[in-house]
Design a protein around this motif. Structure first.
Motif, PDB file in Angstrom:
ATOM      1  N   PHE A  75       0.916  -1.222  -0.100  1.00  0.00           N
ATOM      2  CA  PHE A  75      -0.034  -0.055   0.185  1.00  0.00           C
ATOM      3  C   PHE A  75       0.842   1.179   0.075  1.00  0.00           C
ATOM      4  O   PHE A  75       0.742   2.090  -0.700  1.00  0.00           O
ATOM      5  CB  PHE A  75      -0.971   0.040   1.254  1.00  0.00           C
ATOM      6  CG  PHE A  75      -1.881   1.193   1.375  1.00  0.00           C
ATOM      7  CD1 PHE A  75      -2.947   0.887   0.480  1.00  0.00           C
ATOM      8  CD2 PHE A  75      -1.736   1.921   1.976  1.00  0.00           C
ATOM      9  CE1 PHE A  75      -3.972   2.026   0.522  1.00  0.00           C
ATOM     10  CE2 PHE A  75      -2.608   3.104   2.639  1.00  0.00           C
ATOM     11  CZ  PHE A  75      -3.938   2.917   1.533  1.00  0.00           C
ATOM     12  N   PHE A  76       1.741   1.240   0.921  1.00  0.00           N
ATOM     13  CA  PHE A  76       2.564   2.655   0.926  1.00  0.00           C
ATOM     14  C   PHE A  76       3.529   2.499   0.188  1.00  0.00           C
ATOM     15  O   PHE A  76       4.127   3.628  -0.412  1.00  0.00           O
ATOM     16  CB  PHE A  76       3.213   2.550   2.472  1.00  0.00           C
ATOM     17  CG  PHE A  76       2.139   2.957   3.521  1.00  0.00           C
ATOM     18  CD1 PHE A  76       1.346   4.201   3.357  1.00  0.00           C
ATOM     19  CD2 PHE A  76       1.625   2.067   4.460  1.00  0.00           C
ATOM     20  CE1 PHE A  76       0.275   4.368   4.323  1.00  0.00           C
ATOM     21  CE2 PHE A  76       0.678   2.297   5.233  1.00  0.00           C
ATOM     22  CZ  PHE A  76       0.092   3.436   5.241  1.00  0.00           C
TER      23      PHE A  76
ATOM     24  N   LEU B 167      -1.363  -3.509  -8.121  1.00  0.00           N
ATOM     25  CA  LEU B 167      -2.629  -3.405  -8.105  1.00  0.00           C
ATOM     26  C   LEU B 167      -2.958  -2.158  -7.070  1.00  0.00           C
ATOM     27  O   LEU B 167      -3.719  -1.022  -7.391  1.00  0.00           O
ATOM     28  CB  LEU B 167      -3.468  -4.252  -7.462  1.00  0.00           C
ATOM     29  CG  LEU B 167      -3.794  -5.598  -8.133  1.00  0.00           C
ATOM     30  CD1 LEU B 167      -4.472  -6.718  -7.689  1.00  0.00           C
ATOM     31  CD2 LEU B 167      -4.709  -5.252  -9.603  1.00  0.00           C
ATOM     32  N   TYR B 168      -1.860  -1.928  -6.145  1.00  0.00           N
ATOM     33  CA  TYR B 168      -2.046  -0.688  -5.213  1.00  0.00           C
ATOM     34  C   TYR B 168      -1.628   0.633  -6.178  1.00  0.00           C
ATOM     35  O   TYR B 168      -2.118   1.774  -5.949  1.00  0.00           O
ATOM     36  CB  TYR B 168      -1.270  -0.712  -4.027  1.00  0.00           C
ATOM     37  CG  TYR B 168      -1.979  -1.566  -2.996  1.00  0.00           C
ATOM     38  CD1 TYR B 168      -3.272  -1.048  -2.316  1.00  0.00           C
ATOM     39  CD2 TYR B 168      -1.578  -3.066  -2.592  1.00  0.00           C
ATOM     40  CE1 TYR B 168      -3.957  -1.619  -1.469  1.00  0.00           C
ATOM     41  CE2 TYR B 168      -2.282  -3.339  -1.465  1.00  0.00           C
ATOM     42  CZ  TYR B 168      -3.277  -2.736  -1.018  1.00  0.00           C
ATOM     43  OH  TYR B 168      -4.176  -3.521  -0.016  1.00  0.00           O
TER      44      TYR B 168
ATOM     45  N   PHE C 261      -4.510   1.715  -7.871  1.00  0.00           N
ATOM     46  CA  PHE C 261      -5.573   2.231  -6.656  1.00  0.00           C
ATOM     47  C   PHE C 261      -5.077   3.607  -6.481  1.00  0.00           C
ATOM     48  O   PHE C 261      -6.067   4.446  -6.628  1.00  0.00           O
ATOM     49  CB  PHE C 261      -5.440   1.554  -5.565  1.00  0.00           C
ATOM     50  CG  PHE C 261      -6.029   2.167  -4.210  1.00  0.00           C
ATOM     51  CD1 PHE C 261      -7.262   1.914  -3.963  1.00  0.00           C
ATOM     52  CD2 PHE C 261      -5.222   2.835  -3.366  1.00  0.00           C
ATOM     53  CE1 PHE C 261      -8.004   2.475  -2.885  1.00  0.00           C
ATOM     54  CE2 PHE C 261      -5.696   3.344  -2.280  1.00  0.00           C
ATOM     55  CZ  PHE C 261      -7.135   3.221  -1.994  1.00  0.00           C
ATOM     56  N   TRP C 262      -3.952   3.966  -6.225  1.00  0.00           N
ATOM     57  CA  TRP C 262      -3.390   5.301  -6.027  1.00  0.00           C
ATOM     58  C   TRP C 262      -3.674   6.166  -7.119  1.00  0.00           C
ATOM     59  O   TRP C 262      -4.386   7.093  -6.989  1.00  0.00           O
ATOM     60  CB  TRP C 262      -1.905   5.342  -5.532  1.00  0.00           C
ATOM     61  CG  TRP C 262      -1.765   4.904  -4.330  1.00  0.00           C
ATOM     62  CD1 TRP C 262      -1.130   3.614  -3.795  1.00  0.00           C
ATOM     63  CD2 TRP C 262      -2.338   5.262  -2.978  1.00  0.00           C
ATOM     64  NE1 TRP C 262      -0.962   3.637  -2.603  1.00  0.00           N
ATOM     65  CE2 TRP C 262      -1.727   4.664  -1.844  1.00  0.00           C
ATOM     66  CE3 TRP C 262      -3.040   6.428  -2.563  1.00  0.00           C
ATOM     67  CZ2 TRP C 262      -1.948   4.889  -0.540  1.00  0.00           C
ATOM     68  CZ3 TRP C 262      -3.453   6.845  -1.372  1.00  0.00           C
ATOM     69  CH2 TRP C 262      -2.878   5.950  -0.529  1.00  0.00           C
ATOM     70  N   LEU C 263      -3.437   5.750  -8.400  1.00  0.00           N
ATOM     71  CA  LEU C 263      -3.487   6.584  -9.564  1.00  0.00           C
ATOM     72  C   LEU C 263      -4.911   6.894  -9.581  1.00  0.00           C
ATOM     73  O   LEU C 263      -5.394   7.898 -10.206  1.00  0.00           O
ATOM     74  CB  LEU C 263      -3.211   5.800 -10.885  1.00  0.00           C
ATOM     75  CG  LEU C 263      -1.550   5.619 -10.982  1.00  0.00           C
ATOM     76  CD1 LEU C 263      -1.143   4.725 -12.271  1.00  0.00           C
ATOM     77  CD2 LEU C 263      -0.873   7.057 -11.337  1.00  0.00           C
ATOM     78  N   GLY C 264      -6.049   5.987  -9.653  1.00  0.00           N
ATOM     79  CA  GLY C 264      -7.382   6.082  -9.621  1.00  0.00           C
ATOM     80  C   GLY C 264      -7.821   7.331  -8.607  1.00  0.00           C
ATOM     81  O   GLY C 264      -8.282   8.118  -8.950  1.00  0.00           O
ATOM     82  N   LEU C 265      -7.460   6.830  -7.185  1.00  0.00           N
ATOM     83  CA  LEU C 265      -7.916   7.663  -6.286  1.00  0.00           C
ATOM     84  C   LEU C 265      -7.589   9.209  -6.420  1.00  0.00           C
ATOM     85  O   LEU C 265      -7.965  10.220  -6.400  1.00  0.00           O
ATOM     86  CB  LEU C 265      -7.366   7.116  -4.787  1.00  0.00           C
ATOM     87  CG  LEU C 265      -7.862   7.950  -3.844  1.00  0.00           C
ATOM     88  CD1 LEU C 265      -9.460   8.128  -3.704  1.00  0.00           C
ATOM     89  CD2 LEU C 265      -7.416   7.517  -2.510  1.00  0.00           C
ATOM     90  N   LEU C 266      -6.229   9.523  -6.745  1.00  0.00           N
ATOM     91  CA  LEU C 266      -5.663  10.429  -6.921  1.00  0.00           C
ATOM     92  C   LEU C 266      -6.233  11.389  -7.964  1.00  0.00           C
ATOM     93  O   LEU C 266      -6.441  12.522  -7.985  1.00  0.00           O
ATOM     94  CB  LEU C 266      -4.171  10.543  -6.903  1.00  0.00           C
ATOM     95  CG  LEU C 266      -3.265   9.882  -5.820  1.00  0.00           C
ATOM     96  CD1 LEU C 266      -1.934   9.837  -6.032  1.00  0.00           C
ATOM     97  CD2 LEU C 266      -3.615  11.156  -4.512  1.00  0.00           C
ATOM     98  N   SER C 267      -6.457  10.670  -9.248  1.00  0.00           N
ATOM     99  CA  SER C 267      -7.140  11.129 -10.326  1.00  0.00           C
ATOM    100  C   SER C 267      -8.636  11.952 -10.061  1.00  0.00           C
ATOM    101  O   SER C 267      -8.893  12.690 -10.566  1.00  0.00           O
ATOM    102  CB  SER C 267      -7.193  10.214 -11.539  1.00  0.00           C
ATOM    103  OG  SER C 267      -5.885   9.745 -11.555  1.00  0.00           O
TER     104      SER C 267
END
Lengths: 329, 218
Positions: free
Chosen positions: A37-38, A250-251, A254-260
């Motif tokens: 995750f991090f 996958l994480y 996740f980050w790319l999607g959330l930050l976008s």
């Protein structure tokens, strides 16, 4: 001493009970997740240029969909308020006095299907006309007030059907004092069907942009996978499952999607803030009928959720296909 | 421990690489796999690590027929092996500790267990105190010892090494081989592919010799 190396570790492991062993495993599993995750976020931060580029492209695509959606929602609000004020204008004959008009307004208010009435006398109409139309001078040139008195009739139920409204209009127009009754919502109906079309457009556009976001994430993950090819192969050689290898990628999705999603929300909100002042001014001219609508809490959460889901799915699609091909030689 | 039973491997472009190879390694046995370049040494090791599958015959690891192993079982089979490579295959952007810990992290061990086992493993190869270094700051011999520490950290019953001393001078090579003998003494089965014939002769273990894909001596 050397023999001990292989034996040493076995003893404490055997000593442990089943439950504490399970607890250890669970702990280790969570550790792996937390690490992925991090560390995936860390990787994005350590390559700021390419991360920002990717997130910018993704968020613009998402913001276009969200912006168009919000635009339609705002226009919709406009027609909603027209629908709410489904009122009719009952124009009275010229010879009807103000008192008679007031009395008629009173009578109409007692009708079951009429909620409220409001009389605009001839002189009031003239004042309003002078104020708003900009043709005050033209009116002054006439020797008498050409405007009729009007009773504004608000039907009791907002959900009255078109037929019922038509019937009420007919009843009112039969009254002796009444010249004509206007139920001019034809243009609202046209606007509504245009909006239905626009809504369909939003759905189509969002689907296309959604697929775009899926591909952008997929491509980013594909490049990342390519850059970390060596690492993936070594992990495979020492017994890593595809699931283990996929996790950090996958994480990343996740980050790319959330930050976008978050960036898209900021873009849309800023656009609306820019529009706020002119829209407010325009709205003032229409009795404050119109407020700028921003994305609500649930809509924002949905936006974040969908963009995150797209990020993860894009990564997943690539991983399923590419990991199978990436094998040690 | 490891059994090859009339194994053939053919590549469409290169033809037969292994022809009718049969041998058996008992638990705790130490064997060298020798032969000229292209004799099929690497291919044989790849069959054990399931990087390739044979066309005919059977490979049995610990009683399990590798031909019948499903793809999703491959990672779990590889965890029974300690693989050592000529080019070390270390992650150069990770510390020595992280490199050695990788198999344990993958197997899902807890923090303390990992820390303890990595230290024990590094101690065994004489690299305790270098956990925080990066592989590229170490000498070739040290890098290979990191590779060995990683291979044994999970206590696999079988160690496979492909030219482990190919990049090292004779003195370092002898040290590395000594390490393998230590592991053999505690019951680990060892199979080392090499063409360092003098070293093989000096050590006096069993030799499997491949010649054009056929086993000519075992």
């Amino acid at each position: 001493m050397r023999k001990e190396y292989y034996r040493k570790a076995k003893v404490p492991v055997r000593k442990k009970g089943f439950v504490s062993n399970l607890g250890d495993k669970l702990h280790a599993y969570l550790d792996i997740h937390a690490h992925a995750f991090f560390s995936s976020l860390g990787r994005l931060v350590r390559a700021p240029f390419s991360s920002i580029m990717t997130i910018a492209v993704m968020s613009i695509a998402i913001a276009l969909s969200a912006g168009f959606y919000l635009f339609v929602a705002n226009i919709q609000q406009l027609t909603d308020s027209f629908e709410d004020s489904n009122h009719m204008s009952v124009f009275l004959k010229e010879q009807v006095s103000d008192q008679a008009g007031a009395k008629l307004a009173e009578t109409l208010r007692s009708y079951g299907n009429i909620k409220d009435t409001k009389l605009i006398s001839r002189s009031q109409a003239l004042t309003e006309f002078r104020e708003y139309s900009g043709f005050g001078a033209a009116i002054d040139a006439l020797d008498k007030n050409p405007l009729p008195a009007v009773i504004q009739v608000m039907p009791s139920s907002e959900s009255m059907t078109q037929q019922q409204l038509e019937q009420l209009r007919h009843t009112l127009s039969q009254l002796p004092e009444v010249d004509q009754v206007q139920l001019d919502l034809e243009w609202v109906k046209r606007l509504q069907s245009m909006l239905a079309l626009a809504e369909r457009g939003v759905t189509l556009l969002s689907t296309i942009f959604g697929i775009g976001v899926l591909f952008i994430t997929g491509n980013t993950i594909r490049l990342e996978l390519h850059n970390r090819r060596e690492e993936v192969i070594i992990a495979k050689l020492v017994g890593a499952t595809d699931r283990f290898i996929s996790r950090p990628f996958l994480y990343t999705g996740f980050w790319l999607g959330l930050l976008s999603g978050i960036t898209a929300w900021l873009i849309v909100t800023m656009m609306m803030m820019v529009l706020q002042t002119p829209v407010d001014e325009l709205s003032k001219l229409y009795d404050g009928l119109f407020n700028v609508l921003y994305l609500g809490f649930i809509e924002v959460m949905a936006l974040f959720g969908i963009s995150t889901l797209l990020g993860v799915s894009g990564a997943w699609l690539v991983l399923v296909y590419q990991l199978r091909q990436l094998n040690p030689e | 421990m490891l059994k090859f039973d009339h194994v053939c491997k053919r590549y469409p472009e290169a033809g037969d690489v292994l022809t009718d190879v049969t041998f058996h390694l008992k638990p705790g046995e130490f064997a060298f796999l020798t032969g000229h370049s292209g004799a099929g040494k690497s291919t044989l090791l790849k069959l054990i690590a399931l990087m390739e599958r044979c066309n005919r015959g059977n490979v049995l690891l610990d009683g399990q027929n590798l031909n019948k192993a499903k793809n999703r079982h491959i990672p779990y089979i590889r965890r029974k092996l300690g693989l050592i490579f000529q080019d070390f295959k270390l992650l150069n952007d990770r510390t020595v500790f992280d490199n050695v810990a990788l198999p344990l992290v993958i197997a899902g061990h807890g923090h303390q267990e990992i820390s303890r086992r990595v230290r024990a493993s590094l101690d065994k190869v004489g690299l305790l105190g270098k956990e925080k270094k990066y592989p590229l700051t170490l000498s070739g011999g040290e890098q290979q010892r990191v590779g060995i520490a990683r291979a044994v950290v999970n206590k696999p019953p079988l160690i496979l090494a492909d030219e482990p001393t190919g990049n090292l001078d004779p003195e370092l090579s002898a040290e590395i081989m000594k390490l393998f003998e230590d592991f053999q003494q505690v019951g680990v089965t060892i199979l080392i592919a090499t063409h360092d014939i003098p070293l093989v002769k000096k050590m006096g273990h069993r030799v499997l010799k491949l010649d054009h894909g056929r086993l000519v001596a075992s």
